[in-house]
Design a protein around this motif. Structure first.
Motif, PDB file in Angstrom:
ATOM      1  N   TYR A 222      -2.000   5.838   8.337  1.00  0.00           N
ATOM      2  CA  TYR A 222      -3.157   4.991   8.058  1.00  0.00           C
ATOM      3  C   TYR A 222      -2.790   3.513   8.186  1.00  0.00           C
TER       4      TYR A 222
ATOM      5  N   VAL B  80      -6.021  14.504   8.457  1.00  0.00           N
ATOM      6  CA  VAL B  80      -6.111  15.420   7.318  1.00  0.00           C
ATOM      7  C   VAL B  80      -7.129  16.504   7.599  1.00  0.00           C
TER       8      VAL B  80
ATOM      9  N   VAL C 110      -4.738   1.492  -1.402  1.00  0.00           N
ATOM     10  CA  VAL C 110      -3.928   2.656  -1.759  1.00  0.00           C
ATOM     11  C   VAL C 110      -4.817   3.893  -1.809  1.00  0.00           C
ATOM     12  N   PHE C 111      -5.969   3.753  -2.437  1.00  0.00           N
ATOM     13  CA  PHE C 111      -6.843   4.922  -2.526  1.00  0.00           C
ATOM     14  C   PHE C 111      -7.421   5.295  -1.172  1.00  0.00           C
ATOM     15  N   LEU C 112      -7.613   4.293  -0.322  1.00  0.00           N
ATOM     16  CA  LEU C 112      -8.103   4.591   1.031  1.00  0.00           C
ATOM     17  C   LEU C 112      -7.039   5.327   1.817  1.00  0.00           C
ATOM     18  N   ALA C 113      -5.794   4.916   1.616  1.00  0.00           N
ATOM     19  CA  ALA C 113      -4.709   5.523   2.376  1.00  0.00           C
ATOM     20  C   ALA C 113      -4.371   6.900   1.842  1.00  0.00           C
ATOM     21  N   PHE C 114      -4.792   7.170   0.627  1.00  0.00           N
ATOM     22  CA  PHE C 114      -4.449   8.447   0.014  1.00  0.00           C
ATOM     23  C   PHE C 114      -5.413   9.507   0.517  1.00  0.00           C
ATOM     24  N   PRO C 115      -4.895  10.549   1.164  1.00  0.00           N
ATOM     25  CA  PRO C 115      -5.810  11.523   1.757  1.00  0.00           C
ATOM     26  C   PRO C 115      -6.704  12.196   0.712  1.00  0.00           C
TER      27      PRO C 115
ATOM     28  N   ALA D 272      -0.376   8.255   4.677  1.00  0.00           N
ATOM     29  CA  ALA D 272      -0.553   6.855   4.299  1.00  0.00           C
ATOM     30  C   ALA D 272       0.110   5.953   5.331  1.00  0.00           C
TER      31      ALA D 272
ATOM     32  N   LEU E 111      -7.087  18.223  -4.168  1.00  0.00           N
ATOM     33  CA  LEU E 111      -6.234  19.355  -4.518  1.00  0.00           C
ATOM     34  C   LEU E 111      -5.623  19.119  -5.892  1.00  0.00           C
TER      35      LEU E 111
ATOM     36  N   VAL F  81       1.034   4.171  -2.750  1.00  0.00           N
ATOM     37  CA  VAL F  81       0.804   5.584  -2.467  1.00  0.00           C
ATOM     38  C   VAL F  81       1.970   6.423  -2.984  1.00  0.00           C
TER      39      VAL F  81
ATOM     40  N   VAL G 144       0.833  -1.202   0.000  1.00  0.00           N
ATOM     41  CA  VAL G 144       0.000   0.000   0.000  1.00  0.00           C
ATOM     42  C   VAL G 144       0.867   1.251   0.000  1.00  0.00           C
TER      43      VAL G 144
ATOM     44  N   LEU H 159      -8.293  14.872   0.663  1.00  0.00           N
ATOM     45  CA  LEU H 159      -8.085  16.299   0.458  1.00  0.00           C
ATOM     46  C   LEU H 159      -6.994  16.537  -0.568  1.00  0.00           C
ATOM     47  N   LEU H 160      -5.918  15.749  -0.473  1.00  0.00           N
ATOM     48  CA  LEU H 160      -4.783  15.978  -1.353  1.00  0.00           C
ATOM     49  C   LEU H 160      -5.112  15.548  -2.776  1.00  0.00           C
ATOM     50  N   LEU H 161      -5.865  14.470  -2.874  1.00  0.00           N
ATOM     51  CA  LEU H 161      -6.277  14.045  -4.209  1.00  0.00           C
ATOM     52  C   LEU H 161      -7.151  15.132  -4.828  1.00  0.00           C
TER      53      LEU H 161
END
Ligand SMILES: Nc1ncnc2c1ncn2[C@@H]1O[C@H](COP(=O)(O)OP(=O)(O)OP(=O)(O)O)[C@@H](O)[C@H]1O
Ligand SMILES: Nc1ncnc2c1ncn2[C@@H]1O[C@H](COP(=O)(O)OP(=O)(O)OP(=O)(O)O)[C@@H](O)[C@H]1O
Ligand SMILES: [Mg+2]
Ligand SMILES: [Mg+2]
Lengths: 265, 358, 316, 502, 289
Positions: free
Chosen positions: B337, B296, E128-133, B334, E139, B39, B35, E135-137
């Motif tokens: 998380y 966040v 990966v998408f869950l871990a990706f904040p 990440a 942005l 990321v 993961v 807000l930043l995506l």
């Protein structure tokens, strides 16, 4: 209390859900050392009756009327406090799925200790009682270090019985206690029930649907259908010479090996 | 493993094999690594997709063409993409996240300052959420479908639904400025720096103050922490209360609860001692997810309370399209998380023996 | 000579490291009657059924249907053999898609069996009639049916594919006694009228006796005994089979004074039943092979005589 | 662990700043927010007094220029020492300016005209210029003009030395502690040997506290947690003016908001369209909606700088509509314009909203796009004219108090667009821009007239831009001190040494 | 064995309406919000203010008879903009939920049904998408595309779908072991048919409940994005944007922030309440007791 007076006396028990009567038991008494079986097909109200007798329907939407007296204490309409004082120490429950009925996150030893403490049993006495009960159900004490999912179904079921035994319950209600078990293990548990009734004079109220099994352990049988009792009496009489056609139908339906057979005389 | 088998032999075997825990752990770690790698790549790709020019940010809004060219050269922006990714990844391996364009500091050291502050804030919010939400959930479950339950449900829903930035403004105005109960903003009273200077180990002020026995700063920090932590805690508190309630009610329909009632335990005792443990699993899982989410979301709250955490840092990074900083923040979040999830997995294994089977 | 309808050749079934069924073989000739697989929980019965149905790939060995290895069949050949063997599972509720009407469920089966669309309504009616269900059930969904009705629907769906072999995994154990009896009668009837052979998986020996001609006894992933059902019931030769047979409740039978299974040492590599077996000795540290016909996998098979003695010991 | 250094005893001036303070410690290349700290650490040769529109002495006591404006002689104070202990002399000045030029970062370009520096004696510095400019103004710049000790690091690397948050200035304060990213980011302490001397009524320490939210800053000020807030909303400012214990100051800045019109391509290449948009832009309405955060900008040059004067276009919707009709736009052929502005800037957003509304009423569709600065700029600079916007909204301000910056950067023609985002190509404008530095250096009065003409040419004749408004600085501060003067030539700077506590 | 027959959803819903007052109130509140959104052009006091009109002369007026919720910095009626804001918010919520649930459920079902490496790959991508904040995506998208409602929708959906993927995956992986799937395989149904005809429909129930619970969350996130300047842009009426524009005047012109803030709260609250009610109503176990 008089030894002859029944442990459980039920009169005119009727349970309704939203106006629909799902179970009724006009008259039932279980004496010390006696095994009474309730049989009938699914939905006939066996479990409901059993649950009502233990006072476990109090918090649900069920309407319970009639009288259930356990060792002289009225259960129907009793306060939570009264019920709690009865539960465990006077009457206990053994359920169908042995592992699911034991807390998954607690070692068995801790559970049994807690239960004893709840009923005011001191530490020292608890240890004695536990080992006594474990001997009675033929369980190795090392099982107390395990979690429910770490023991076999038969062991779990025997442990549930040990719980009732060590709290000193006079009346043990069992809802299909062996139907989740293997044939070989099933017999162990049945034997245990019979033996406790004889040796410890425990009164048993057992829900079952296997008539062959019932014929092997029960003194009395109550046959239920659609919430009503259709036939009741001593096992020999009811199963040996059924008067009601429904009982007969039940008997006919049992896929059973001929009596005797291999290994039996 | 065989658990359905009816004889003790198989059970023994189960027990001997259960230290497959190590393997479970390894597997989880491997997942986590995948993961994180995902990321990193995603972040990098997105960062490179940003239009405009990192060099502009680096060289300043009014840079001359020569300055821009120098910046491009310095940042390696003219290298081919795979080479840039390689530089980025090898930098990561050395613990180098690049240099922030807006603070001109190494991103690692920026984060080293900002992350502890945020962890302090979000961590205490989480503690608050558990301390408040869990009992609320238990109470609601105990009195399920009665008036108390209704109140708890409605209240926790409100907490979940309130926009935090709005709550922060309102709370600050009311409790600090109007009532004067709490400081308006900041980490602790700076006057204390002269009277009882703080020795810094972890950059988590409250923790440092605690381990060095610096009571004035500890008290001041806690006092400053109350408001922002309460605001940040609003959402997790609501969620925890609801989840706890739902899980407990569901658990109360399990066979073992009927059994416990039949043994004569009291309802509250059953809830707390018997049902809570098996029911807590979903609550924990959610907490891990919320933890990163809240980190966040503190973007919205930290600025209002002058909290020099990762939220403020992110907001600045966003404002100035500070690619290295954004990438760093993303990576850190990440990691948080993934770590939180791992921690939850481990806690679950500790709490609920059923999960120990692979 | 025609190929056997089903030939299971030396299969080993495993889930990860856990072997559910060791080195199992079974040949069922066409017209030879039905077979029962009995054994206690976890002995590998369901795993075997799934393998035969092609839902579980054997780790070793192969399964042949009419001489063709089902693991190698692809495309339309695979679809054809699939229809030859149909399952009936334990729980009718689980076995029917809760969102589909009975008509749709049966329709799907008929479609896969190649029945033309316009013929389907009539066929559905026929099928329902076959399993003693009223035709107006087609519009209902599974939760609107009783357990017995659901099980009938499941049987009807299996019949829709016109199979040669029905694999029944505990087909009645979720049902009431009276309903059970009727389902058993139904199975008996379709087996004879449609000339379908059954592979019955059960732990209820009485059921095996009623429906099958052959029985295979499994214990802990091992085949411990195999032979004609009558013979096995009358004179079990493996100690486990004997316990199993004698543990089955019978009307008016006295309760045997059986002690709980001894908490013996792990079985290790030897005979799977070693830890529970009263006759176990050093010889049992070697896995016994299935020998003889009827076959038994035991180093100390019970003779009729020894059996009598043991039986008395056990039950009094 | 490391112990956070205790703050200096005595009174502390606390500045609540809305952004991070320091990104660059090297005075040669510093070109950003840190100027609010730098101005208290470093000094330049001169300082511009915006109120008097005059260059005042600072490290230089006096200066002269040659008739052609190409040779400037500065006389230095002789009682100045750097914080490093070294004495300030002409060599130090020469070395620091030469280093700044050599690094060519930040605003170093301001020294571009300087071809050589001579140091005839320790207190005299002579600059020879390649072309005439007003070097006294250049030397007063808030960026790139600081005089610092180039030997502060000894034989070491000076740039690396600065990176460690050190200063080598002559100013009244010196760095005490700096914690990047902390709430109290920077603390300065008094430099005891400061040539300006110290009295009891001065702040001995300065703190910069990062406070992004205006409301938070205002609440902190009311509770006396901070001494100075650099930025308020007009409403809070209004409230502040009537709050006891709080002083306020309101000054119009040198920073104006410009709407640059695309004169080269797209619909706005047609001057009628540009005029129409100018006339549809009601700057008064914008300023009134900004409620005091803005002052009228009548021309490109803010008041306080040389050459200011009225170069504005009166709004007139009817004329605008006629112009649009003339240009061939009507309901059948509606005009669509694209506009880019800074994302997150509320004031620009407000202008865009009002413009959009006014244009809509005139049948013009405005396609407004908020963008990050570099994205906006990249698009404006793109080689393909069809990619460019029709209206480019941006702030502009001079690096030192001289208006040339607007014209040389924004309106001089260039092959590749850079900051000339109106894409103006006007030979007469180019000619004027080329001659203005010299005029400023030797004939300021003439320069003022030229600047005014130039503004009118660009704004009115070419309709290349609408100066929308001037940012108005609204500050609030603790009434504990007096002597605060907001000098727009040094945006946001508080010269703390000039303050006197009560 | 459960002895209860599941009660049809419609009956359960009706029963719910009778029992659960807060859920009912939430539904009513939502109806009002939806009505406000749909009827905004007709019932809003100054419909033009909802889109482009400005009145600089009437700016920053407090609540009064003419402007019940006051006016903003360019003199627009806040009540009108709150009503128009409901359109934006509801549209965003609907679009995000449709997009993300479609993608999520499809992927989740395939992953859950297939198991093995297919599931591993899909679920790691999901992680990966869950871990990706989020807000930043958002942005990044706001910068790459342009800030606006569409971008906000894509950005939120991009970080929202993993939840549905997880939900559907776990539903599908339970369903995969159901006997009716095995039966279907034994009939020779091809894989895609099994997924499409059996797995998908049966995985939907938890997703549907979650959708309602999530609507509130989406509205909050959209508001937060606008608040950070990454979502809706002027002159679109959007609640988060309104709060952001009024934030710095909270101490002075409280009404600019407060009314849109309350609108967000009310709508999110109603959706959440309704979702919770739905969850309880559709949970068959509830009826079993
Ligand atoms: N909470 C309830 N609300 C409404 N009806 C109920 C409830 N609990 C049980 N019933 C109904 O009461 C009847 C009797 O149920 P009960 O569980 O006692 O049957 P049973 O004889 O134990 O059946 P089984 O053999 O399947 O366990 C059933 O028709 C059931 O649907
Ligand atoms: N999907 C699975 N993954 C891992 N192990 C499994 C799986 N399915 C079954 N097993 C294991 O394989 C062994 C045989 O299981 P199987 O289901 O074939 O037994 P069974 O004879 O059908 O038992 P029962 O009578 O309980 O249905 C058991 O030990 C079981 O725990
Ligand atoms: Mg029951
Ligand atoms: Mg099975």
């Amino acid at each position: 209390m008089n030894a002859a007076s029944p442990v459980l006396q039920v009169t005119g028990l009727s349970i309704q859900y939203g106006g629909r009567r799902v179970s009724s038991l006009p008259d039932l008494s279980v004496a010390r050392g006696e095994v009474v079986a309730i049989v009938g097909e699914s939905g006939s109200g066996k479990s409901t009756a059993l649950t009502a007798i233990l006072g476990l329907l109090a918090e649900t939407s069920a309407d319970v009327s009639g009288s259930v007296s356990v060792l002289g204490t009225e259960v129907v309409g009793a306060s939570e406090r009264t019920l709690r004082s009865l539960r465990g120490s006077e009457m206990a429950l053994v359920m169908q799925s042995p592992q699911a009925s034991l807390n998954p996150t607690m070692r068995l030893g801790r559970l049994i200790h807690r239960a004893l403490r709840r009923h005011g049993v001191g530490k020292a006495e608890a240890a004695g009682r536990i080992s006594d009960a474990m001997t009675a159900v033929r369980l190795d004490e090392q099982i107390l270090d395990r979690y429910a999912h770490e023991v076999s179904g038969g062991q779990a079921q025997r442990f549930a019985i040990a719980l009732a035994v060590c709290l000193g319950a006079q009346l043990i209600a069992a809802d299909e206690p062996t139907s989740a078990l293997d044939a070989t293990v099933q017999l162990e548990v049945l034997t245990l029930i019979r033996r406790l009734a004889e040796e410890r004079r425990t009164a048993w109220l057992v829900v079952a649907h296997d008539l062959a099994m019932v014929s092997m352990i029960a003194d009395h049988v109550i046959v239920m259908r659609d919430g009503e009792v259709v036939e009741t009496g001593p096992t020999r009489a009811v199963l040996g010479d059924p008067t009601h056609e429904y009982t007969r139908a039940l008997l006919d339906a049992v896929p059973t090996l001929p009596a005797g057979g291999v290994g039996h005389v | 493993m065989t658990t359905a088998t009816a004889h003790p032999v198989a059970v023994r075997r189960t027990r001997r094999r259960s230290p497959g825990l190590g393997r479970v752990l390894l597997r989880r770690l491997a997942h986590a690594a995948v993961v994180v790698a995902g990321v990193v790549c995603l972040t990098f790709v997105i960062a490179r997709q940003l239009p405009g020019d990192e060099a502009v940010t680096a060289a300043g809004a009014r840079a001359t063409p020569e300055q821009l060219a120098a910046a491009r050269e310095r940042l390696g922006l003219d290298d081919p993409l795979p080479l840039q990714l390689w530089h980025y990844v090898s930098g990561l391996a050395r613990g180098d996240l690049g240099t922030s364009l807006h603070t001109r500091q190494p991103v690692v050291s920026d984060l080293g300052r900002a992350l502890p502050a945020s962890l302090e804030l979000v961590g205490s919010a989480m503690v608050l959420a558990v301390l408040i939400g869990l009992p609320l959930g238990v109470i609601a479950a105990r009195f399920a479908r009665r008036r108390t339950d209704l109140a708890v449900r409605t209240g926790s829903m409100l907490l979940v639904s309130v926009p935090v930035f709005w709550l922060a403004l309102a709370v600050q105005l009311l409790l600090s400025t109007k009532l004067g109960w709490f400081p308006v903003a900041g980490e602790y009273d700076r006057v204390l720096d002269s009277t009882s200077p703080l020795t810094v180990y972890t950059n988590i002020t409250a923790f440092d103050a605690l381990i060095t026995g610096n009571w004035p700063i500890l008290l001041s920090t806690l006092h400053h922490l109350v408001l922002p932590a309460l605001v940040v805690a609003a959402y997790p508190t609501g969620v925890v209360a609801q989840m706890t309630r739902a899980a407990l009610i569901e658990e109360s329909q399990q066979d073992h609860v009927r059994m416990e009632r039949a043994l004569g335990f009291r309802p509250l005792e059953i809830l707390l001692r018997f049902s809570l443990r098996p029911a807590i699993s979903p609550v924990l899982t959610l907490l891990a997810l919320i933890f990163a989410y809240t980190l966040v979301n503190s973007v919205l709250v930290e600025a209002i309370f002058n909290w020099p955490g990762i939220g403020t840092y992110t907001a600045d990074a966003i404002r100035s399209v500070d690619t290295p900083a954004i990438a760093g923040v993303t990576l850190v979040i990440a990691l948080v998380y993934v770590t939180a999830n791992l921690a939850v997995d481990l806690t679950q294994i500790a709490i609920d023996p059923r999960t120990r089977k692979s | 000579m025609s190929e056997p309808i089903l030939a299971v050749r030396d299969i080993t079934l495993a889930y990860g490291h856990h072997v559910a069924l060791h080195d199992f073989s079974l040949v069922l000739e066409r017209g030879e009657g039905s077979v029962a697989i009995v054994g206690e929980s976890g002995s590998g019965k369901t795993s075997l059924a799934r393998a035969v149905l092609g839902l579980l790939q054997p780790r070793e060995g192969r399964i042949e249907v009419d001489g063709a290895d089902i693991g190698r069949l692809r495309g339309s050949a695979a679809r054809t053999w699939r229809r030859r063997i149909q399952p009936v599972f334990q729980d009718g509720q689980e076995a029917l898609d809760p969102r589909r009407t009975i008509g749709a469920t049966l329709g799907e089966a008929l479609r896969m069996a190649g029945t033309a669309r316009r013929d389907r309504p009539a066929r559905i009616e026929e099928l329902l009639d076959e399993v003693d269900l009223r035709p107006d059930l087609v519009r209902r969904r599974p939760h609107e049916l009783s357990g017995g009705q659901r099980q009938r629907v499941a049987i009807a769906r299996a019949l829709a594919a016109s199979p040669d072999l029905l694999v029944l995994d505990e087909p009645t154990s979720a049902l009431d006694v009276t309903v059970q009896a009727r389902i058993v009668a139904l199975l008996e009837r379709v087996a004879t009228t449609q000339q379908i052979q059954l592979m019955l998986i059960t732990h209820n020996i009485a059921l095996a006796q009623r429906l099958t001609r052959h029985t295979v006894v499994l214990f802990n992933g091992h085949q411990v005994e195999a032979g004609p059902t009558e013979e096995i019931l009358r004179a079990p030769r493996h100690p486990y089979t004997r316990t199993l047979v004698s543990s089955t409740p019978r009307l008016w039978a006295p309760l045997p004074k059986v002690a709980p299974a001894p908490p013996a040492a792990p079985a290790g590599d030897g005979c799977a039943y070693r830890s529970r077996c009263p006759h176990a000795d050093d010889a049992c540290s070697v896995v016994p092979a299935l020998v003889g016909s009827p076959g038994v996998a035991c180093h100390h098979p019970l003779t009729t005589l020894a059996l009598d003695a043991a039986g008395r010991n056990g039950s009094h | 662990g490391t112990t956070r250094a205790p703050s200096s005893a005595g009174s502390t001036f606390t500045y609540a700043f809305h952004l991070n303070v320091v990104t660059e410690w090297d005075p040669a290349v510093s070109y950003s927010n840190e100027s609010i700290a730098m101005a208290n650490l470093y000094e330049s040769l001169t300082r511009y007094d915006a109120a008097a529109k005059k260059v005042e002495p600072l490290l230089a006591t006096s200066w002269t220029k040659s008739a052609d404006g190409r040779r400037w002689t500065f006389t230095l104070r002789d009682d100045v020492t750097f914080h490093t202990g070294r004495k300030l002399d002409s060599t130090a000045v020469k070395e620091s300016i030469e280093r700044t030029k050599k690094l060519a970062g930040g605003a170093a370009y301001i020294w571009d005209p300087v071809s050589s520096i001579e140091t005839p004696d320790p207190t005299t510095v002579v600059f020879d210029l390649a072309y005439p400019v007003a070097l006294d103004l250049v030397a007063s710049s808030g960026y790139g003009a600081y005089v610092y000790d180039t030997q502060a690091a000894g034989t070491g690397d000076l740039a690396a030395w600065f990176k460690k948050a050190k200063d080598a200035g002559t100013g009244p304060y010196t760095v005490d502690t700096w914690t990047a990213g902390a709430e109290t980011e920077l603390r300065l302490k008094a430099y005891d040997d400061y040539w300006g001397g110290w009295t009891d009524q001065q702040y001995r320490a300065v703190e910069f506290r990062v406070t992004p939210e205006v409301t938070t800053a205002w609440q902190l000020l009311q509770r006396d947690d901070v001494s100075f807030v650099d930025r308020l909303t007009p409403q809070i400012f209004e409230q502040a003016t009537t709050t006891k214990g709080v002083g306020t100051s309101e000054t119009s800045s040198f920073q104006n908001l410009l709407a640059l019109y695309n004169t080269a391509s797209g619909p706005m290449a047609d001057i009628r369209v540009r005029r129409a948009i100018q006339m549809l832009t009601d700057t008064k309405a914008i300023i009134s909606a900004l409620h005091g955060a803005a002052a009228p900008a009548d021309g490109l040059i803010p008041p306080g700088l040389i050459g200011e004067g009225d170069a504005s276009v009166k709004p007139d919707a009817t004329v605008a509509k006629k112009l649009l009709a003339d240009a061939g736009y009507d309901a059948g052929h509606p005009l669509r314009l694209s506009l880019t502005y800074a994302q997150g800037d509320k004031d620009q957003g407000l202008y865009v909203t009002l413009l959009g509304s006014a244009l809509k009423a005139a049948g013009v569709q405005l396609d407004a796009r908020p963008m990050q600065w570099d994205a906006q700029w990249t698009r404006g600079k793109s080689a393909d004219p069809s990619q460019r916007q029709d209206i480019f909204v941006m702030y502009w301000y001079p690096d030192y108090a001289d208006p040339l910056s607007w014209f040389a950067n924004l309106f001089k023609s260039a092959k590749d667009p850079y900051f000339n985002l109106a894409y103006l190509e006007d030979a007469s404008v180019d000619a004027s821009v080329a001659s203005l530095p010299k005029e400023t250096a030797i004939a300021p009065a003439q320069a003022a007239r030229s600047y005014l003409d130039l503004q009118r040419r660009i704004v009115v004749d070419d309709a290349a831009v609408t100066p929308l408004y001037l940012i108005k600085y609204q500050r609030a501060y603790s009434a504990d001190f007096t002597g605060y003067v907001d000098n727009p030539a040094y945006p946001n700077v508080v010269f703390v040494h000039d303050l006197r506590t009560k | 064995m459960s002895t209860t027959l599941p009660i049809p959803a419609r009956r359960r819903l009706r029963r719910l309406a009778g029992q659960d007052l807060p859920t009912l109130l939430a539904a009513v509140a939502l109806l009002i919000v939806v009505a406000a959104a749909l009827l905004a052009p007709l019932v809003a006091p100054y419909p033009a203010d909802g889109t482009t009109a400005t009145h600089p002369a009437a700016s920053l007026l407090g609540p009064s008879g003419a402007h019940w919720m006051g006016t903003d910095a360019v003199g627009r009626d806040i009540l009108t903009r709150v009503m128009y804001g409901a359109r934006t918010s509801l549209f965003i919520a609907a679009a995000v939920l449709v997009l993300s649930s479609t993608v999520g459920v499809l992927l989740g079902c395939v992953a859950g049904y297939s198991g093995g490496w297919v599931s591993d790959v899909i679920m790691r991508v999901t992680d990966v998408f869950l871990a990706f904040p989020a807000l930043l995506l958002s942005l990044a998208l706001a910068v790459i595309l342009r800030p606006g409602v569409g971008t906000a929708i894509i950005a939120i959906a991009a970080t929202w779908w993993p939840w549905y993927a997880r939900l559907a995956c776990s539903a599908a992986s339970t369903i995969r072991h159901r006997a009716y799937i095995d039966s279907a395989r034994c009939l020779g149904l091809p894989r895609w048919r099994i997924v499409a005809e059996h797995v998908l429909p049966n995985s939907l129930t938890p997703v549907i409940v979650q959708l309602s619970l999530d609507a509130g969350g989406v509205i909050l996130t959209a508001a937060a994005l606008s608040y950070l300047g990454l979502g809706a842009v002027e002159p679109t009426s959007e609640w988060g944007l309104m709060v952001q524009q009024g934030q710095s005047s909270f101490t002075t012109e409280w009404w600019i922030v407060t009314f849109p803030g309350l609108a967000i709260l009310l709508t999110a609250f109603s959706f959440n309440m309704l979702g919770e009610g739905l969850r309880q109503a559709l949970d068959p176990r509830k009826v079993a007791r």
